[in-house]
Structure formats: structure tokens, C-alpha cells
Scaffold this motif. Structure first.
Motif, PDB file in Angstrom:
ATOM      1  N   LEU A   1       2.768  -4.578   3.102  1.00 16.90           N
ATOM      2  CA  LEU A   1       3.824  -3.619   3.411  1.00 16.90           C
ATOM      3  C   LEU A   1       3.327  -2.229   3.049  1.00 16.90           C
ATOM      4  CD1 LEU A   1       7.020  -5.370   1.979  1.00 16.90           C
ATOM      5  CD2 LEU A   1       6.148  -5.408   4.327  1.00 16.90           C
ATOM      6  N   GLY A   2       3.761  -1.241   3.823  1.00 21.79           N
ATOM      7  CA  GLY A   2       3.411   0.138   3.531  1.00 21.79           C
ATOM      8  C   GLY A   2       4.629   0.912   3.075  1.00 21.79           C
ATOM      9  N   ILE A   3       4.432   1.753   2.063  1.00 25.71           N
ATOM     10  CA  ILE A   3       5.484   2.657   1.591  1.00 25.71           C
ATOM     11  C   ILE A   3       4.952   4.079   1.699  1.00 25.71           C
ATOM     12  CG2 ILE A   3       6.939   3.381  -0.345  1.00 25.71           C
ATOM     13  CD1 ILE A   3       6.633   0.533  -1.495  1.00 25.71           C
ATOM     14  N   GLU A   4       5.584   4.893   2.511  1.00 26.85           N
ATOM     15  CA  GLU A   4       5.234   6.304   2.640  1.00 26.85           C
ATOM     16  C   GLU A   4       6.100   7.127   1.694  1.00 26.85           C
ATOM     17  OE1 GLU A   4       2.946   7.883   4.300  1.00 26.85           O
ATOM     18  OE2 GLU A   4       2.450   6.788   6.126  1.00 26.85           O
ATOM     19  N   ILE A   5       5.484   8.092   1.040  1.00 28.39           N
ATOM     20  CA  ILE A   5       6.206   9.050   0.206  1.00 28.39           C
ATOM     21  C   ILE A   5       6.034  10.415   0.877  1.00 28.39           C
ATOM     22  CG2 ILE A   5       6.371  10.129  -2.064  1.00 28.39           C
ATOM     23  CD1 ILE A   5       4.994   7.582  -3.194  1.00 28.39           C
ATOM     24  N   VAL A   6       7.142  11.113   1.133  1.00 23.95           N
ATOM     25  CA  VAL A   6       7.038  12.415   1.795  1.00 23.95           C
ATOM     26  C   VAL A   6       6.255  13.370   0.897  1.00 23.95           C
ATOM     27  CG1 VAL A   6       8.307  14.412   2.675  1.00 23.95           C
ATOM     28  CG2 VAL A   6       9.171  12.106   3.109  1.00 23.95           C
ATOM     29  N   GLY A   7       5.186  13.906   1.448  1.00 19.76           N
ATOM     30  CA  GLY A   7       4.335  14.838   0.710  1.00 19.76           C
ATOM     31  C   GLY A   7       3.129  15.195   1.536  1.00 19.76           C
ATOM     32  N   LYS A   8       2.681  16.437   1.405  1.00 27.42           N
ATOM     33  CA  LYS A   8       1.568  16.905   2.232  1.00 27.42           C
ATOM     34  C   LYS A   8       0.480  17.538   1.369  1.00 27.42           C
ATOM     35  CE  LYS A   8       3.839  21.292   2.972  1.00 27.42           C
ATOM     36  NZ  LYS A   8       3.279  22.556   3.186  1.00 27.42           N
ATOM     37  N   PRO A   9      -0.705  17.685   1.934  1.00 35.34           N
ATOM     38  CA  PRO A   9      -1.747  18.408   1.198  1.00 35.34           C
ATOM     39  C   PRO A   9      -1.333  19.874   1.015  1.00 35.34           C
ATOM     40  CG  PRO A   9      -2.701  17.114   2.983  1.00 35.34           C
ATOM     41  CD  PRO A   9      -1.218  17.105   3.178  1.00 35.34           C
ATOM     42  N   THR A  10      -1.621  20.401  -0.171  1.00 32.76           N
ATOM     43  CA  THR A  10      -1.265  21.796  -0.451  1.00 32.76           C
ATOM     44  C   THR A  10      -2.478  22.701  -0.498  1.00 32.76           C
ATOM     45  OG1 THR A  10      -1.332  21.305  -2.822  1.00 32.76           O
ATOM     46  CG2 THR A  10       0.828  21.194  -1.735  1.00 32.76           C
TER      47      THR A  10
ATOM     48  N   LEU B   1       9.985   4.541   3.687  1.00 33.70           N
ATOM     49  CA  LEU B   1       9.679   5.955   3.478  1.00 33.70           C
ATOM     50  C   LEU B   1      10.607   6.475   2.381  1.00 33.70           C
ATOM     51  CD1 LEU B   1       8.801   8.673   5.957  1.00 33.70           C
ATOM     52  CD2 LEU B   1      10.726   9.091   4.445  1.00 33.70           C
ATOM     53  N   ILE B   2      10.032   7.182   1.423  1.00 38.21           N
ATOM     54  CA  ILE B   2      10.811   7.758   0.327  1.00 38.21           C
ATOM     55  C   ILE B   2      10.822   9.272   0.483  1.00 38.21           C
ATOM     56  CG2 ILE B   2      11.026   8.022  -2.172  1.00 38.21           C
ATOM     57  CD1 ILE B   2       9.577   5.310  -2.463  1.00 38.21           C
ATOM     58  N   ASP B   3      12.011   9.827   0.661  1.00 40.58           N
ATOM     59  CA  ASP B   3      12.182  11.261   0.874  1.00 40.58           C
ATOM     60  C   ASP B   3      12.051  12.021  -0.450  1.00 40.58           C
ATOM     61  OD1 ASP B   3      12.650  13.615   2.222  1.00 40.58           O
ATOM     62  OD2 ASP B   3      14.557  12.980   3.096  1.00 40.58           O
ATOM     63  N   LYS B   4      12.025  13.344  -0.347  1.00 41.07           N
ATOM     64  CA  LYS B   4      11.845  14.202  -1.529  1.00 41.07           C
ATOM     65  C   LYS B   4      12.948  14.015  -2.568  1.00 41.07           C
ATOM     66  CE  LYS B   4       8.247  16.924  -0.400  1.00 41.07           C
ATOM     67  NZ  LYS B   4       8.137  18.317  -0.188  1.00 41.07           N
ATOM     68  N   ASP B   5      14.151  13.678  -2.112  1.00 38.39           N
ATOM     69  CA  ASP B   5      15.263  13.504  -3.056  1.00 38.39           C
ATOM     70  C   ASP B   5      15.361  12.069  -3.587  1.00 38.39           C
ATOM     71  OD1 ASP B   5      16.211  12.118  -0.864  1.00 38.39           O
ATOM     72  OD2 ASP B   5      18.056  13.278  -0.647  1.00 38.39           O
ATOM     73  N   GLY B   6      14.384  11.236  -3.226  1.00 40.35           N
ATOM     74  CA  GLY B   6      14.370   9.847  -3.682  1.00 40.35           C
ATOM     75  C   GLY B   6      15.051   8.870  -2.750  1.00 40.35           C
ATOM     76  N   THR B   7      15.643   9.357  -1.649  1.00 41.31           N
ATOM     77  CA  THR B   7      16.279   8.456  -0.678  1.00 41.31           C
ATOM     78  C   THR B   7      15.221   7.514  -0.100  1.00 41.31           C
ATOM     79  OG1 THR B   7      17.909  10.140  -0.104  1.00 41.31           O
ATOM     80  CG2 THR B   7      17.625   8.329   1.461  1.00 41.31           C
ATOM     81  N   ILE B   8      15.565   6.228  -0.054  1.00 36.79           N
ATOM     82  CA  ILE B   8      14.651   5.212   0.478  1.00 36.79           C
ATOM     83  C   ILE B   8      15.134   4.789   1.861  1.00 36.79           C
ATOM     84  CG2 ILE B   8      13.681   2.900   0.162  1.00 36.79           C
ATOM     85  CD1 ILE B   8      14.368   3.215  -2.862  1.00 36.79           C
TER      86      ILE B   8
ATOM     87  N   VAL C   1       0.854  -1.187   0.000  1.00 36.74           N
ATOM     88  CA  VAL C   1       0.000   0.000   0.000  1.00 36.74           C
ATOM     89  C   VAL C   1       0.893   1.241   0.000  1.00 36.74           C
ATOM     90  CG1 VAL C   1      -1.849   1.243   1.190  1.00 36.74           C
ATOM     91  CG2 VAL C   1      -1.816  -1.271   1.215  1.00 36.74           C
ATOM     92  N   VAL C   2       0.624   2.139  -0.965  1.00 34.36           N
ATOM     93  CA  VAL C   2       1.423   3.347  -1.145  1.00 34.36           C
ATOM     94  C   VAL C   2       0.694   4.540  -0.533  1.00 34.36           C
ATOM     95  CG1 VAL C   2       2.556   4.848  -2.829  1.00 34.36           C
ATOM     96  CG2 VAL C   2       2.401   2.378  -3.262  1.00 34.36           C
ATOM     97  N   HIS C   3       1.418   5.291   0.286  1.00 37.44           N
ATOM     98  CA  HIS C   3       0.867   6.420   1.039  1.00 37.44           C
ATOM     99  C   HIS C   3       1.641   7.707   0.738  1.00 37.44           C
ATOM    100  CE1 HIS C   3      -0.827   3.484   4.069  1.00 37.44           C
ATOM    101  NE2 HIS C   3       0.222   2.783   3.665  1.00 37.44           N
ATOM    102  N   GLN C   4       1.084   8.834   1.201  1.00 32.95           N
ATOM    103  CA  GLN C   4       1.860  10.061   1.356  1.00 32.95           C
ATOM    104  C   GLN C   4       1.776  10.445   2.820  1.00 32.95           C
ATOM    105  OE1 GLN C   4       0.334  12.144  -2.317  1.00 32.95           O
ATOM    106  NE2 GLN C   4       2.327  13.174  -2.139  1.00 32.95           N
ATOM    107  N   THR C   5       2.849  11.047   3.322  1.00 27.45           N
ATOM    108  CA  THR C   5       3.002  11.222   4.770  1.00 27.45           C
ATOM    109  C   THR C   5       2.054  12.239   5.393  1.00 27.45           C
ATOM    110  OG1 THR C   5       4.712  12.909   4.451  1.00 27.45           O
ATOM    111  CG2 THR C   5       5.450  10.613   4.704  1.00 27.45           C
ATOM    112  N   GLY C   6       1.724  13.292   4.669  1.00 27.56           N
ATOM    113  CA  GLY C   6       0.958  14.376   5.271  1.00 27.56           C
ATOM    114  C   GLY C   6       1.858  15.449   5.853  1.00 27.56           C
ATOM    115  N   GLY C   7       3.160  15.184   5.887  1.00 28.54           N
ATOM    116  CA  GLY C   7       4.146  16.158   6.360  1.00 28.54           C
ATOM    117  C   GLY C   7       5.091  16.523   5.236  1.00 28.54           C
ATOM    118  N   SER C   8       5.891  17.552   5.464  1.00 28.27           N
ATOM    119  CA  SER C   8       6.744  18.049   4.377  1.00 28.27           C
ATOM    120  C   SER C   8       8.175  17.527   4.423  1.00 28.27           C
ATOM    121  CB  SER C   8       6.756  19.578   4.381  1.00 28.27           C
ATOM    122  OG  SER C   8       7.157  20.051   5.650  1.00 28.27           O
TER     123      SER C   8
END
Length: 199
Positions: free
Chosen positions: A133-142, A62-69, A35-42
Motif C-alpha cells: 500500500l502507498g501513503i502519500e503525504i502532501v509536501g513538496k521540495p523546497t 493521502l494525508i493533507d497538511k491539516d492531517g486529514t486522511i 511505502v510512505v511518500h511525499q506528493t511533490g505538490g503543495s
């Protein structure tokens, strides 16, 4: 193919292990989906800070903004990342008449419907906390609020890392590509969460 050690941690050049046992629950014997998520934080750091709390919810990666896993939990452990699951046969329009009759009165009672679904064997139900498994992608509502919030676009670096990670996980753990979902597809979340994630 990834090497997984006896603790359920990945030994791969592209993955930084930053484990938080505070988000891990019971043993997970079989991974049926991702399941792919976005974190809700920046930032990744904001998620890591929340993961430090005892009993915190979180995902395995968790995948950071620069693609770091980052790997944040063992793949042999359940984490609470899905929440209440939707009815698979209802969402995919495959319910038998008797199944539909049973679930129809529960369609707006998410907790009860989820309980009913969780009793079903997989793949009659969506993958849930206990087998995904869960994968979070860093990203928040704009913009917007609540269900109408609009998440920021998943960037190219994040999508490249997501594609690589999902390809490796599905190959290593023998998970079907048809069993990869965005969070709102299987649970009751903001509709735009992970909407621009690509794998």
C-alpha cells in the motif's frame, strides 16, 4: 482495527473515502508492506487533479497538511506508487556470494535489476506495486533539484495521522512494522522524500 468493505474501502471516522479508479490496476491479493511518500505538490487538490487522468499513478491514501486522511484507492487493488525496486539483499548487506555476483553488473541498470528482484518471492525482495500500500503525504521540495532536492518537513498533524493510519493498517492487514518503508529506501527517488515522516 479497521472495517474494510467488499470493495476494499475503509469505514472509519478518521478516513474520508475519495476513490479514483483511474489509479487502480489489477487485484492485490496480499499486502506485504507499506511505502510512505511525499506528493511533490503543495496541496491535496493538486494530487487529486492528477489522479483524475486515465492511467495515472497514485497511492492508496493521502494525508493533507491539516492531517486529514483520504483513501484514494481500494486496498484490494494495485496502484503504481513504488516504481523500480532496489535489491533488498544488496541494500541490507545480506546477499549470498552467488546472488551478489548475479546482481553486481545490474547495480546501475535500474530497470533490469528491478525485473530480477520482482521475480524473487517476498520477503527476499522489497514490497513492490503488486503487494504494498502507498501513503502519500502532501509536501513538496523546497530547495535543490533532481536527486538533490530537499522536501519540506512533514508537519506534526501529518505525522500524528500517519502514526494512527499505519498502526491501524498493520493491525488490520497483519503487516509487520519492519515492512514500512520510505519511498527512497525501496526505489530510486529523491533521498529526502518522506525523510521527516514518523510512525
Amino acid at each position: 482495527m479497521l472495517f474494510i468493505d467488499k470493495n476494499g474501502l475503509m469505514d472509519a471516522e478518521r478516513i474520508i473515502v475519495k476513490r479514483f479508479i483511474t489509479i487502480e490496476r489489477s487485484r492485490m491479493d496480499k499486502v506485504n508492506g507499506i511505502v510512505v511518500h511525499q506528493t511533490g505538490g503543495s496541496t491535496a487538490e493538486s494530487s487529486f487533479n492528477s489522479y483524475k487522468n486515465t492511467g495515472a499513478n497514485g497511492a492508496h491514501f493521502l494525508i493533507d497538511k491539516d492531517g486529514t486522511i483520504y483513501q484514494t484507492a481500494s486496498v484490494f487493488k494495485v496502484t503504481n506508487h513504488v516504481g523500480k525496486i532496489r535489491s533488498r539483499c544488496y541494500m541490507e548487506k545480506t546477499c549470498t556470494p552467488s546472488a551478489f555476483t548475479t546482481l553486481k553488473p545490474l547495480l546501475n541498470k535500474y530497470k533490469q535489476l528491478s525485473r530480477l528482484e520482482q521475480k524473487k518471492p517476498y520477503p527476499e525482495r522489497y514490497p513492490a506495486n503488486g503487494d504494498s500500500l502507498g501513503i502519500e503525504i502532501v509536501g513538496k521540495p523546497t530547495s535543490g533539484e533532481g536527486e538533490n532536492a530537499v522536501y519540506e518537513k512533514v508537519c506534526d498533524a501529518q505525522n500524528r495521522s500517519l502514526r494512527w493510519l499505519i498502526a491501524e493498517l498493520t493491525d488490520t492487514l497483519k503487516v509487520s512494522m519492519t515492512e514500512i518503508f520510505r519511498h527512497p529506501e525501496v526505489s530510486y527517488k529523491v533521498k529526502t522524500e518522506a525523510g521527516t515522516a514518523r510512525w
